[in-house]
Write a protein that holds these residues in place. Structure first.
Motif, short mmCIF file in Angstrom:
data_model
loop_
_atom_site.label_atom_id
_atom_site.label_comp_id
_atom_site.label_asym_id
_atom_site.label_seq_id
_atom_site.Cartn_x
_atom_site.Cartn_y
_atom_site.Cartn_z
N ARG A 198 0.82 -1.21 0.00
CA ARG A 198 0.00 0.00 0.00
C ARG A 198 0.85 1.26 0.00
O ARG A 198 0.45 2.28 0.56
N ASP A 219 -7.05 -2.99 -5.82
CA ASP A 219 -6.99 -1.57 -5.46
C ASP A 219 -5.61 -1.03 -5.86
O ASP A 219 -4.85 -0.49 -5.04
N TRP A 262 -2.85 0.90 -8.96
CA TRP A 262 -2.70 2.28 -9.37
C TRP A 262 -2.28 2.51 -10.83
O TRP A 262 -2.19 3.67 -11.25
N LEU A 308 -4.24 6.06 -11.18
CA LEU A 308 -5.43 5.65 -10.43
C LEU A 308 -5.34 6.10 -8.98
O LEU A 308 -6.36 6.30 -8.32
N TRP A 309 -4.12 6.25 -8.45
CA TRP A 309 -4.00 6.83 -7.12
C TRP A 309 -4.57 8.24 -7.13
O TRP A 309 -5.34 8.63 -6.24
N GLU A 361 -4.64 4.37 3.94
CA GLU A 361 -3.37 4.07 3.27
C GLU A 361 -2.26 4.64 4.15
O GLU A 361 -2.40 5.70 4.73
N PRO A 362 -1.15 3.94 4.25
CA PRO A 362 -0.05 4.46 5.06
C PRO A 362 0.59 5.67 4.37
O PRO A 362 0.30 5.96 3.21
N GLN A 399 2.80 7.83 2.25
CA GLN A 399 3.49 7.49 1.00
C GLN A 399 4.86 8.16 1.00
O GLN A 399 4.94 9.38 1.06
N ILE A 403 -10.38 8.33 -16.87
CA ILE A 403 -9.37 9.26 -16.37
C ILE A 403 -9.66 10.63 -16.97
O ILE A 403 -9.86 10.73 -18.19
#
Lengths: 563, 337, 198
Positions: A293, A519, A521, A548-549, B77-78, B80, C7
């Protein structure tokens, strides 16, 4: 790039209304396809078939070697087995499966509709496939099935002058040469496609430093392929001229040089194994971040390290020739170059470690294989460093220590990452998830078998057992070790069969995957599973390395932070 | 040194090695092998340390940061983190330093091992590799033999190394006796040299280490490191003309009238072939078939009758002698002490 | 089926990438260069190592005329591409014809040289290491010239039939790139075999 396309609704409606096609129509569709996704899948399935065949050859060899002075197979058969096993695994499993994944993923990941040259793509696949069939026809040609025919028995690196007409009068060498020549043409064609596609068909906004790392690595692999496959092609042309036109390239009795073949072969052979391993790194670069993640740590360094590895790998080849008598200065140079390559390789391992650090690690089966890869690649790299020390190589070279080292890389690193890639992208390719339950059995059985075989295999090498021997003396102390090594093969065989059954079972009964089950990216997850033939309804525009992130976290896009 | 020996003992028990490893690279008995052993210990230490550090870090990270569904941040989410120049620089610089150290240690051994010139007091031996046997010629002693190499033990005060000049008559081979030295290839149309020296008398085993064809696996090596007295006695014996035993006249006659003479040499007779091993003193050897078969009358008889019985793919064809002739030839060969 | 994520896209910046035909041909040229380099290395390595037979000095003569022809054909193919770009189809046909002719002279000249070497000097690929490396290197180059000639003849055929228009400029340019490569290889072969090698 045009962005106006027919609406998806129209196209989807058309296919939904059609009835289920006849099986003959399906076959024709696949045989004549130029769709990169179908070609990629064909490459992968083709490689899986040969993986089972070459694995079976390995099993036969291990049975023969389980006890000293065994008579399970004749020396002639054994020599054919190790040649066919090596040649098949490198050219008809490794290259096709890696180019297959590349074919499938690269256009999707850069937002393109297909490869730059779709017909060349199809041609490359079919010529490679024919090469594999030619290689295996050798069992039937010549003396026929019982006499094992003309299957190559000169080792996968086919040293001259053993391959000259005078020492190999039959056609075994010719089958080796011609099948690899064909596969080489296929490899160059696919590499050309990957480079042209990557350079010329990226979607708007996808600058080179925004491409997924997988695409970068495949770009480097493909560029390497041009300068690497060609020396082998040239050397094989020379060998065929020697065998049939009476030339003297490697004819030592006319002043030719056996060492020249070695140089030409290893100028191909060493970078070739980097061509095989870089795609494994590419998969790791995509899979490890998603299951941690976190974004990959140090993207620019990863690119630089990859390019560095690509370049340096072209200068280390003669570490396969430390015992040939090249002289102290040459031995010193190649030791140095080989040691140097460990620096960018180490950087990659550290970057993966840093990606995991502070993450939230999900141990899906795909990730489990990736973790196995990390530990095993570390070990493989370290035994590689041992071999790079020329004097140490004077003992270890051409022994089972080397066999253990390169299987550690090929199986422990590359095959593990290939398994990981299967569990990760099978849902995208088929629309169904692979069974995690069967996957766990696959993983643990294979892990046990792998370590039983390849950890112990280092020891006979340290105890003086050379490679390519159809049997060995009972008084050397190698017997028990060989028996244990052979037993590990059985676990791996069972695990592989489980894997194949998982592929088949899940195709019909697997959970529906949806577009983005992990999930993730990168762009391939923005389209359906499996993607429609045109890949994307609308060619996307991207603003960072993880489009996608950005979509999922519009308040905190990657573009704010990228180094 | 003691620690290494304990380590070896323990490792050998752990790794199921009976017989103490007759061909183990970790039981050096020759100058070259000792030098390699020293360097290899350094390399193994460095790589083991790297492994322990990186593997434990990896293990730690996998355990510490695994996803726990129960934890409060499970759904987020952790943080980044995209990179860190300092950290990346440090893990570039440290490996470079390790490489430099390792390289310098290695270069030293490489450069000191090369011996293009024969050391003083060395015994000259020419080694020629064949499919699937070893030819040994001692030019200054006038000796030609095959498959069993005798060299004098060397005294550190008064060194008497053996200087091997090596090539091949056909395909590539490799001379590997692990306890004495690293391997060196025998390549047609190329001459390689190697110094072989041991301070411990005894029999050292090895085998061909470069795939050379069907019987590569049975191209075994036997190096006898003899005390000065033993070596002198052996040399004197080998220089003698072949034994002329009257009882073996029948066998000698059959031998000399058959194709045997086109491949084999028995000094001073019509047999002057060079394709196969020199048989002048074949009965003085412990083994036949390049070390793979014990030298007894029964085995010689079986080998001459059909070499493929022991070495399928050996280049010597079955001689198609009838039982009577076979007995006679065997008896003759057994007299060639 | 239509649940794909969309997108957000904008046409804010222009986005032009290199032509895939040129990239593809560049890749092919890199691969082919690598093959040639290996044959050149073999040639250089074996200089002076032949055990018998004629040496380069004995039998080789500088092929000046055919080399000039080949190098000129690079110029003529370049003119053909320019002509096509500007829509001058007739001129393009003329320049293409010249290119094919000049290339044809090169091949004919090579054939003549080989005929002399084989029948007059007794040098074949079997004779010695020089024969081996000479015929393979020069032959590899000649085969590439032949392939180029076939492709150029096809282009010429299309041009004669009026089917080659300025729309096809890029394709002709890609082909001309291959032809320039073949010429560049000849520079190397000429220098290595006929100048330095003697």
């Amino acid at each position: 790039m045009a962005t106006q396309t027919p609406t998806t609704a129209v196209l989807d409606q058309a296919s939904a209304q059609g009835q289920r096609p006849l099986w003959l129509e399906t076959v024709q569709d696949w045989v004549t396809t130029v769709d990169h996704k179908k070609i990629g899948i064909m490459y992968i399935c083709y490689a899986l078939i040969f993986l089972v065949v070459a694995g079976f050859e390995a099993l036969l060899m291990r049975i023969q070697l389980a006890i000293p002075n065994n008579t399970f197979v004749s020396p002639q058969t054994f020599n054919r087995l190790f040649t066919m096993h090596g040649t098949t695994m490198v050219f008809f499993v490794g290259m096709p499966i890696l180019f297959g994944f590349g074919n499938y993923l690269v256009p999707l990941m850069i937002g393109a509709r297909d490869m730059a040259f779709p017909r060349l793509n199809a041609f490359s696949f079919w010529i490679s496939a024919f090469g594999g069939l030619l290689l295996y026809f050798s069992y039937l040609g010549g003396d026929g099935l019982y006499g094992m025919g003309g299957a190559p028995d000169v080792g996968w690196f086919a040293y001259a002058p053993l391959t000259e007409r005078v020492f190999s009068p039959g056609h075994s060498t010719d089958y080796w040469t011609l099948s690899i020549l064909l596969s080489g043409i296929g490899s160059i064609g696919t590499a050309l496609n990957i480079v042209a596609t990557t350079i010329s068909m990226r979607c708007p906004g996808m600058k080179l430093n925004r491409m997924p790392l997988l695409v970068w690595l495949y770009l480097v692999v493909s560029l390497m392929a041009f300068v690497v496959v060609s020396p082998l092609t040239a050397a094989q042309i020379m060998l065929m001229l020697d065998r049939y036109a009476g030339s003297h390239f490697f004819d030592t009795q006319a002043g030719g040089s056996a060492v020249l073949w070695m140089h030409f072969f290893w100028i191909f052979g060493h970078p070739e194994v980097y061509i095989l391993v870089l795609p494994a790194f590419a998969f790791a670069n995509e899979i490890i971040p998603v299951f941690s993640r976190k974004a990959i740590f140090g993207y620019p360094a990863m690119v630089a390290a990859t390019v560095g590895i690509g370049f340096i790998s072209l200068s280390v080849w003669a570490h396969h020739m430390f015992t040939v008598g090249m002289g102290a200065w040459a031995n010193t140079f190649f030791t140095f170059a080989t040691m140097v390559i460990s620096v960018p390789t180490g950087i990659k391992i550290f970057n993966w470690l840093a990606t995991l650090w502070g993450g939230r690690i999900h141990f899906t089966v795909s990730m489990m294989f990736a973790v196995g890869f990390l530990f095993q690649f570390l070990i493989a790299g370290l035994t590689g460093i041992m071999l790079s020390v020329a004097p140490f190589d004077w003992q270890l070279g051409n022994s089972y220590f080397v066999v253990a080292h390169f299987h550690y890389v090929l199986v422990g690193a590359i095959l593990f990452m290939i398994f990981s890639a299967f569990y990760y992208w099978y849902p995208k390719m088929t629309g169904r998830m692979l069974s995690e339950k069967i996957g766990k059995w696959h993983f643990w059985l294979f892990l046990i078998g792998f370590h039983l075989t390849f950890d112990l295999m280092h020891v006979p090498g340290l105890l003086g057992m050379p490679r390519r021997v159809y049997t060995y003396e009972a008084d050397r102390g190698w017997a028990i070790l060989n028996m244990l090594v052979s037993s590990g093969a059985i676990f791996q065989a069972v695990a592989s069969l489980l894997f194949v059954s998982n592929l088949v079972y899940s195709y019909f009964k697997g959970a529906i995957a949806g577009a983005d089950p992990w999930d993730a990216w990168s762009l391939e997850w923005s389209t359906t599973s499996p993607p429609p033939p045109y890949n994307f309804a609308v060619i996307p525009t991207v603003g960072s390395r993880r489009p996608l992130w950005d979509l999922k976290h519009p308040e905190d896009p990657d573009s704010n932070y990228e180094m | 040194m003691q620690a290494i020996r304990y380590g070896e003992h323990f490792a050998s028990r752990l790794l199921f090695i009976p017989d103490g490893g007759k061909t183990s690279i970790f039981r050096p008995a020759g100058t070259s092998a000792h030098s390699i052993f020293g360097l290899s210990m350094l390399v193994l230490t460095i790589t083991l340390c790297i492994f322990l550090v990186v593997a434990s870090l990896l293990l730690y990270v996998l355990l510490r940061y695994r996803h726990r569904a129960s934890s409060p941040e499970a759904e987020q989410e952790p943080a980044q983190i995209y990179g860190s120049t300092q950290i990346e620089l440090s893990w570039t610089v440290i490996p470079v330093l390790i490489v430099v150290i390792l390289f310098l240690a290695t270069a030293r051994v490489i450069l000191s091992s090369e011996q293009p010139h024969e050391p003083p007091g060395a015994l000259d031996v020419i080694v020629i590799g064949h499919q699937f046997w070893w030819e040994y010629r001692y030019p200054k002693l006038g000796i030609v033999t095959a498959n069993e190499l005798h060299i004098p033990v060397s005294d550190s005060g008064h060194p008497t190394p053996t200087y091997l000049t090596m090539s091949s008559a056909d395909t590539d081979h490799s001379f590997w006796v692990p306890r004495l030295a690293g391997k060196m290839d025998l390549i047609p149309n190329k001459v390689n040299v190697m110094s072989l020296e041991s301070q411990a008398p005894g029999l050292y085993l090895g085998q061909c280490a470069q795939y050379c064809g069907t019987q590569h696996a049975k191209m075994l090596l036997r190096v006898y490191v003899d005390t000065p007295a033993d070596f002198a006695a052996w040399a004197v014996h080998q220089k003698q003309p072949p034994v002329e035993d009257a009882n073996a006249a029948l066998g000698r006659g059959i031998f000399q009238q058959n194709a045997c003479i086109s491949c084999h040499t028995v000094a001073g007779t019509v047999a002057a072939g060079r394709f196969g091993p020199d048989l002048t003193h074949v009965a003085s050897r412990d083994t036949i078939a390049s070390g793979s078969v014990i030298n007894t009358a029964a085995n010689i008889r079986a080998f001459v009758d059909n070499p493929a019985h022991f070495k399928p793919g050996a280049l010597m064809p079955p001689m198609h002698l009838n039982e009577h002739d076979l007995d006679a030839v065997t008896a003759y060969l057994m007299t060639l002490k | 089926m239509s649940t794909t994520a969309v997108i957000p896209h904008s046409q804010a910046e222009s986005w032009t990438l290199p032509s895939r035909g040129m990239v593809g041909m560049a890749c092919l040229i890199v691969a082919e260069s690598a093959i040639f380099i290996i044959f050149v290395v073999a040639y250089v390595f074996y200089l002076g190592k032949s055990l018998t037979g004629p040496t380069p000095r004995d039998v080789l003569h500088l092929p000046i005329f055919i080399s000039i022809c080949l190098f000129s054909s690079s110029y003529t193919v370049h003119r053909a591409v320019s002509a096509l770009e500007h829509g001058k189809r007739r001129a393009c046909t003329v320049w293409l014809t010249l290119t094919v002719l000049l290339g044809g002279i090169f091949i004919a000249g090579t054939a003549r040289e080989w005929h002399e070497l084989i029948y007059r000097e007794g040098l074949t690929i079997k004779t010695n290491l020089f024969g081996t490396t000479f015929y393979s290197l020069v032959g590899l180059h000649a085969s590439h010239v032949l392939i180029g000639l076939v492709m150029l003849s096809l282009a010429l055929l299309f041009s004669v039939r009026g089917q080659l228009t300025s729309r096809h400029t890029e394709r002709l340019e890609v082909l001309s790139l291959y032809w320039h490569f073949v010429d560049a290889v000849w520079v190397v072969v000429f220098l290595v075999v006929y100048v330095f090698g003697k």
